[in-house]
Scaffold this motif. Structure first.
Motif, PDB file in Angstrom:
ATOM      1  N   ASN A 105    -102.365  65.722 -68.023  1.00  0.00           N
ATOM      2  CA  ASN A 105    -103.511  64.844 -67.743  1.00  0.00           C
ATOM      3  C   ASN A 105    -103.678  64.582 -66.249  1.00  0.00           C
ATOM      4  N   GLU A 106    -103.716  65.636 -65.450  1.00  0.00           N
ATOM      5  CA  GLU A 106    -103.761  65.502 -63.992  1.00  0.00           C
ATOM      6  C   GLU A 106    -105.205  65.467 -63.495  1.00  0.00           C
ATOM      7  N   THR A 107    -105.776  64.262 -63.436  1.00  0.00           N
ATOM      8  CA  THR A 107    -107.133  64.075 -62.924  1.00  0.00           C
ATOM      9  C   THR A 107    -107.080  63.912 -61.418  1.00  0.00           C
ATOM     10  N   PHE A 108    -107.880  64.722 -60.682  1.00  0.00           N
ATOM     11  CA  PHE A 108    -107.766  64.671 -59.231  1.00  0.00           C
ATOM     12  C   PHE A 108    -109.042  64.270 -58.513  1.00  0.00           C
ATOM     13  N   VAL A 109    -110.196  64.283 -59.167  1.00  0.00           N
ATOM     14  CA  VAL A 109    -111.413  63.671 -58.632  1.00  0.00           C
ATOM     15  C   VAL A 109    -112.147  63.037 -59.801  1.00  0.00           C
ATOM     16  N   SER A 110    -112.929  61.976 -59.531  1.00  0.00           N
ATOM     17  CA  SER A 110    -113.530  61.267 -60.659  1.00  0.00           C
ATOM     18  C   SER A 110    -114.585  60.280 -60.198  1.00  0.00           C
ATOM     19  N   SER A 111    -115.275  59.711 -61.199  1.00  0.00           N
ATOM     20  CA  SER A 111    -116.107  58.525 -60.997  1.00  0.00           C
ATOM     21  C   SER A 111    -115.283  57.299 -61.363  1.00  0.00           C
ATOM     22  N   ILE A 112    -115.730  56.134 -60.928  1.00  0.00           N
ATOM     23  CA  ILE A 112    -114.993  54.904 -61.185  1.00  0.00           C
ATOM     24  C   ILE A 112    -114.946  54.589 -62.680  1.00  0.00           C
ATOM     25  N   ASP A 113    -116.031  54.913 -63.404  1.00  0.00           N
ATOM     26  CA  ASP A 113    -116.077  54.594 -64.832  1.00  0.00           C
ATOM     27  C   ASP A 113    -115.523  55.710 -65.721  1.00  0.00           C
TER      28      ASP A 113
END
Length: 229
Positions: A105-113
């Motif tokens: 589950n390696e999330t490296f860019v995203s939105s705040i929500d």
């Protein structure tokens, strides 16, 4: 706050080429513009758009900056917030240098929500499971191999027909089709980020680069971050 670096640039740049020649939306350059701010840390945007990435919540600062990279701890909420956010509604091209310690589950860019994100190791049991969301629209791709746990360039592109390509060090890991608007607001994420690893560089373009220009960007990043292509 741990491991704060300075604002020097190390490594050899590609002769005669500068990433800013291609007008990126965001450029967080390796070992450049990283340091302390009041009550936190900041990584200065080199694109000229002043989208500096910062964090003032101690529990989400991770290990700060070390070795030219933003270092995350086992706490999966370590992240940096962009001072000026932007949406990628059509084609785009993203380069991120990652050094992961695991693939879960390696999330490296995203939105705040969390309605937009890019993640390796979706679900935490299969390293080849890639997931991204563009404004809440989910795209899953079964990669030919996991991204791995050595420093490498993750490259995600989307063309005008919503064709998404996932690339590692210039070689394809998989493709799919994903519509929707990507909201670019955080490096890592306050929801489900990199559990433990390093982010050495981030470059984002609001259009898909030509093969020739993608090679220039990739090679320049690799030279400065000591990655063999």
């Amino acid at each position: 706050m741990l491991g704060l670096g300075n604002s020097i640039t190390s490594g050899a740049a590609l002769s005669g080429f500068n990433i800013n020649n291609l007008s990126p939306e965001l450029w967080l350059a390796f070992n450049t513009g990283q340091g302390a701010i009041t009550d936190g840390i900041q990584w200065n945007d080199q694109s000229g758009n002043d989208r500096h990435a910062s964090q003032t919540i101690d529990a989400q600062e991770g290990g700060g900056f070390s070795g030219g990279a933003f270092v995350t701890d086992a706490d999966n909420k370590d992240n940096l917030d962009l001072a000026s956010t932007f949406n990628l509604a059509s084609d785009y091209h993203i380069f991120v240098v990652l050094n992961l310690s695991q693939e879960s589950n390696e999330t490296f860019v995203s939105s705040i929500d969390n309605s937009s994100f890019i993640r390796f190791g979706q679900g935490g049991t299969d390293a080849t499971a890639y997931r991204m969301k563009n404004g809440g629209t989910t795209l899953n791709i079964s990669l030919s191999a996991g991204f791995g746990t050595t420093k490498a360039i993750a490259e995600i592109s989307r063309d005008g027909s919503n064709g998404v390509a996932v690339i590692k060090n210039g070689s394809s890991l998989g493709t799919g089709t994903g519509a929707g608007t990507f909201a670019f607001q955080q490096i890592g994420t306050s929801s489900n980020g990199i559990t433990s690893g390093e982010i050495h560089e981030v470059v984002v373009f609001s259009s898909k680069l030509s093969d020739a220009n993608a090679t220039l960007v990739r090679t320049d990043i690799a030279n400065r971050t000591s990655i063999s292509l």
